[in-house]
Design a protein around this motif. Structure first.
Motif, mmCIF file in Angstrom:
data_model
loop_
_atom_site.group_PDB
_atom_site.id
_atom_site.type_symbol
_atom_site.label_atom_id
_atom_site.label_comp_id
_atom_site.label_asym_id
_atom_site.label_seq_id
_atom_site.Cartn_x
_atom_site.Cartn_y
_atom_site.Cartn_z
ATOM 1 N N TYR A 181 0.843 -1.192 0.000
ATOM 2 C CA TYR A 181 0.000 0.000 0.000
ATOM 3 C C TYR A 181 0.875 1.237 0.000
ATOM 4 O O TYR A 181 1.905 1.296 0.692
ATOM 5 N N GLY A 182 0.508 2.228 -0.781
ATOM 6 C CA GLY A 182 1.216 3.503 -0.799
ATOM 7 C C GLY A 182 0.227 4.643 -0.913
ATOM 8 O O GLY A 182 -0.821 4.519 -1.564
ATOM 9 N N GLU A 183 0.568 5.768 -0.278
ATOM 10 C CA GLU A 183 -0.349 6.913 -0.274
ATOM 11 C C GLU A 183 0.462 8.199 -0.265
ATOM 12 O O GLU A 183 1.533 8.286 0.334
ATOM 13 N N ASN A 192 3.133 7.901 2.844
ATOM 14 C CA ASN A 192 3.227 6.763 3.758
ATOM 15 C C ASN A 192 2.923 5.488 2.994
ATOM 16 O O ASN A 192 2.258 5.515 1.949
ATOM 17 N N GLY A 193 3.435 4.386 3.516
ATOM 18 C CA GLY A 193 3.242 3.120 2.839
ATOM 19 C C GLY A 193 3.322 1.959 3.807
ATOM 20 O O GLY A 193 3.716 2.113 4.966
ATOM 21 N N SER A 217 6.178 6.386 7.274
ATOM 22 C CA SER A 217 5.632 7.667 6.816
ATOM 23 C C SER A 217 6.753 8.691 6.819
ATOM 24 O O SER A 217 7.665 8.644 7.645
ATOM 25 N N ALA A 218 6.670 9.627 5.874
ATOM 26 C CA ALA A 218 7.712 10.626 5.704
ATOM 27 C C ALA A 218 7.369 11.903 6.446
ATOM 28 O O ALA A 218 6.211 12.155 6.787
#
Length: 880
Positions: A181-183, A192-193, A217-218
């Motif tokens: 999953y990536g967003e 975030n992923g 998450s960044a």
């Protein structure tokens, strides 16, 4: 007053409760003994021959009809608030039980209790050792989900302030699941992923589930949203500001040049090696310089987390099942707290100084890495669970051990001892007026905090019918729980170390009794339909607090089969959590807050931690409800609930400064000589009382497309096909009253009409959530909408008041399960392969805040209210 004294007061107030529970406990115990003895006798004595058999002709065929409860039925077999079948769960587009519980949270949220507790989770009608035991089960392993009222929690040994979710699994299942999953946000940043892998095998009562998950998450910096934080105190800036230690004049000669007393001034910006003159200082006399660096602050921290979980369950004997669960979680988190900053004293007579007095120079530095706050958390869990039958009675025994360790490091500034030594000794290599080399700035002041907690718990439950009444069986549940916990905390602030610890032992006995009064099916008071009464109570012996009691009861009336009317009352004494008492003291600099007293946004240092002087809270609650399942609208249900709660001595945290809060807790808010807010103490406190009244409603409708009656039964099995399903769930909350009185003799704060005890305004009077979706032939869509009314917080002046807009958001998810598409059903690679595209906060809407002058204060820009905004996510999921 110390905690032991509070314990004596609690013990005195609980005598009536204890005496009452003693009677119930004795009666229940005697009834249990009688029932078990009867069960023994019945099993060892052959049944007498029926006289009717001698009169029946031998040519007549005897027909025996035997009824069985459905698999996974809960104790007592009540009608659920809502039942969600496998096909509907499939239409949600969820991954695991964790996602499912999040999705159905509007239906499982309880209006009772102080904080709207999460639901009690059962698996196949039985207690589990902990939520970790079911969190990672894939949705394909679920046959159906049932949601029950808070009264069902009593039958399982829990308090009546949580709804109950019963997860019923399929009998046979075997799969390996992988998900990526990536967003990201459409405004940029905030990525975030997650990566997840699990193995699940179900075979009758045997259950194996192994899973691993990594999430990251960044950072999302203030500069990525174009927001500017307020100045970190009026003195710090990149150019620097000057003052004296006691706030007196910087220099009499400067006063003469300025024609006024000069107590502060901006630092001059000069070439390296150039000494300052009073004329250089005169240009910014009593006029401070300011600066902000939005890239030195984060709206979202950088985070990494690894979770491992394992479950094994099986049947030990014909009547006993067991499970064991082990889990581990490690998390690292880093946030940026503003530019590095420091203070040096420029001595009188220094070659760079024009002053006849010692002065202080406050500077922040953007040429080095910002201040950081880091957090490292490790948690471990071990759970062992047993369920069994003893005649017609059911029992459960479980034990668990939980370990947690959290280490926090907060950088509060720079240690400029080397630079100070150079100034004191006249070393000209350190020039305070020019750009300062990073070699002088490599030592930081760091506050440390560490918390370690260990908790062990054992619990037992015995439930069953104790005797028969004309309207049905009277039943009881007796639960005993013992908890041993120890928490150690240590903090180091400005080089001063403090340590604290608390050991807490809690022994709880909880008794619940259900008494049928009327039952039209049994022809007992048939005009009433069905009427059941309930009485429950608990006694807890809590170390350092003494004896605390709970007493409650209620009735549930069903005048017809599609109407239920529950009513309950509760009186409960609760001790504060151990972490609220001894959590380590942590100082966090540069936290944006709004000062309602002065009507301005400032950056302050917050102090968090525990408070050993907390008292226990006494809660009195009344709840009325109505549950309607109209026969004229198949698949629908309406649940209405009214709750009135009155709590004495609730535990609160007070993160914002209003005149009322400052009057009640003046020591929690520290200001400088100019009245500017500098420090806010967030450690928990006891208020005088809180009163809350609300009513909530949930309407749900779930139906198959067309005339697929098999699907409408919510019993779709793996491999079966349906024409698809659509659903709608609408929930709303109306808050009628919510007031807090902080101290006896002070006026109550109305949180619905201008009052606040939090940093984001008061509480909205009205909230609505809408969920809707459909799934058919492999294609699914899901809508999640939320709306809340606006709020107002009144400050000391009209200009200082804040007005928070209403908020409406909509999330949309579209997904396709390739193997369910008509033309792809025979392709092995497409089987159980799902692709999902999600769009969160479609309209990119945020709460808008303005003061009485129509201006949005610093720290309340829309990006501060919702840093991420609209998001786009992609998920790939494959089950083998």
């Amino acid at each position: 007053m110390n905690s032991l004294t509070h314990g004596h007061l609690a013990a005195t107030s609980s005598r009536f409760v204890i005496r009452t529970l003693s009677y119930y406990g004795l009666g229940a115990a005697l009834s249990c003994s009688t029932a078990l003895a009867q069960a023994d006798t019945a099993s060892s004595t052959p049944p007498p021959a029926s006289s009717a058999q001698t009169e029946t002709p031998s040519t007549t065929e005897r027909i025996v009809v035997t009824g069985h409860k459905s698999e996974g039925t809960v104790i007592g077999g009540p009608k659920p608030l809502m039942q969600i079948g496998a096909d509907e769960i499939h239409s949600y587009g969820v991954d695991t039980v964790t996602d499912l519980l999040t999705t159905i949270s509007p239906e499982t949220r309880s209006g009772r209790g102080a904080t709207g507790n999460a639901p009690v989770i059962l698996l196949n009608g039985k207690r589990i050792s902990g939520l970790q035991e079911v969190n990672d089960l894939p949705f394909e392993a679920i046959s159906r989900v049932e949601i029950f009222t808070e009264e069902e929690a009593l039958r399982y040994g829990y308090a009546a302030d949580q709804r109950v979710v019963n997860i019923i699994t399929v009998k046979q299942f075997h799969a390996v699941r992988a998900r990526a999953y990536g967003e990201t946000s459409t405004d940029g940043g905030g990525e975030n992923g997650a990566l997840a892998l699990s193995f699940t095998k179900l075979h009758d009562d045997r259950r194996i589930n192994l899973s691993a998950r990594y999430t990251a998450s960044a950072w999302l910096r203030d500069s990525q949203r174009g927001v500017v934080p307020p100045a970190a105190s009026s003195l710090y800036s990149s150019q620097g500001n000057l003052t004296t230690a006691d706030g007196s004049s910087l220099d009499p000669a400067l006063d003469s040049l300025a024609g006024q007393s000069v107590t502060t001034a901006g630092s001059p910006s000069l070439s390296y090696g150039q000494a300052a003159t009073l004329n250089d200082i005169l240009q910014s006399a009593n006029a401070l310089t300011s600066s902000t660096n939005a890239s030195a602050y984060t709206l979202q921290p950088r985070k990494h987390e690894l979770s491992l979980n394992g479950v094994y369950a099986d049947r030990l004997t014909e009547n006993v099942t067991s499970s064991i669960n082990l889990s581990f979680d490690h998390q690292d988190q880093i946030s940026l707290q503003g530019p590095a900053r420091g203070i040096v004293t420029i001595p009188a007579g220094n070659a760079y100084s024009p002053f006849s007095n010692d002065v202080l120079l406050y500077r922040s530095f953007s040429n080095i890495h910002p201040l950081q706050q880091t957090g490292h958390t490790e948690t471990g869990h071990a759970g062992l669970n047993f369920n069994g039958d003893l005649g017609s009675w059911k029992w459960n025994g479980k034990g668990s051990y939980d370990y947690a360790r959290t280490v926090t490091e907060s950088q509060t500034g720079l240690s400029l001892t080397t630079a100070q030594t150079a100034l004191d000794t006249g070393d000209l290599s350190f020039d305070p007026w020019s750009t300062i080399s990073s070699s002088w700035l490599n030592s930081r002041l760091v506050n440390h905090g560490r918390t370690t907690s260990n908790q062990g718990q054992i619990s037992g439950l015995l439930s069953g019918a104790v005797f028969s009444l004309p309207a049905g069986d009277a039943s009881t549940s007796i639960a005993a729980t013992g908890t041993l916990s120890k928490q150690n905390a240590a903090s180091s602030i400005s080089g001063v170390t403090s340590r604290s610890s608390i050991s807490r032992d809690i022994a709880t006995l909880r008794i619940n009794g259900d008494l049928p009064i009327a039952n039209s099916k049994q022809h007992v008071l048939s005009f009433l339909g069905k009427l059941d009464a309930n009485v429950n109570g608990a006694v807890s012996q809590v170390s350092h607090f003494g004896t605390l009691g709970t007493l409650g009861g209620g009735v549930t009336w069903s005048p017809t089969s599609w109407i239920q009317l529950p009513f309950s009352v509760l009186q409960q004494t609760e001790a504060p959590g151990a972490s609220s008492l001894v959590a380590p003291t942590i100082e966090t600099p540069n936290v944006t807050t709004y000062d309602y007293v002065r009507g301005e946004s400032v950056q302050v240092t917050t102090i968090s931690g525990g408070n050993r002087n907390l008292r226990s809270a006494d809660r009195h609650e009344l709840s009325l409800g109505a549950i309607l399942s109209p026969p004229f609208l198949d698949g629908s249900r309406l649940h209405l609930n009214y709750v009135h709660d009155n709590t004495h001595h609730p535990v609160l945290s007070l993160p914002t400064a209003t005149a009322a809060l400052q009057e009640a807790f003046p020591d929690n808010y520290q200001r400088n000589a100019s009245g500017v807010l500098e420090t806010v103490d967030l450690r928990p406190v006891n208020a005088e009382n809180e009163k809350r009244t609300e009513w909530n409603a949930t309407f749900s409708l779930s139906r198959p497309f067309g005339d697929d009656h098999a699907a409408s039964d919510h019993k779709r099995h793996p491999g079966s096909s349906t024409k698809g399903r659509y659903y709608v769930v609408l929930t709303q909350v109306w808050r009628l009253n919510d007031t807090v009185r902080l101290r006896s003799g002070l006026p109550a704060i109305d949180l619905l009409n201008g009052g606040t005890i939090g940093g984001l305004g008061g509480k909205p009077k009205h909230e609505v959530e809408l969920q809707a979706g459909a799934y058919r032939n492999g294609f699914g869509v899901r809508l999640d909408g939320k709306w809340q009314s606006g709020t107002t917080t009144l400050g000391s002046t009209s200009a200082g008041s804040l007005y928070f807009s209403s908020l409406a958001t909509l999330d949309v998810s579209v997904f396709v399960t390739l193997g369910d598409m008509p033309h792809w059903q025979n392709r092995n690679w497409a089987k159980n392969f799902r692709i999902m595209l999600s769009l969160g906060n479609v309209s990119n809407t945020r709460i808008h805040v303005h003061n009485g002058m129509g201006v949005t204060p610093a720290g309340y820009q829309p990006a501060f209210m919702d840093p991420i905004g609209r998001t786009v996510g992609l998920s790939l999921r494959k089950t083998l």
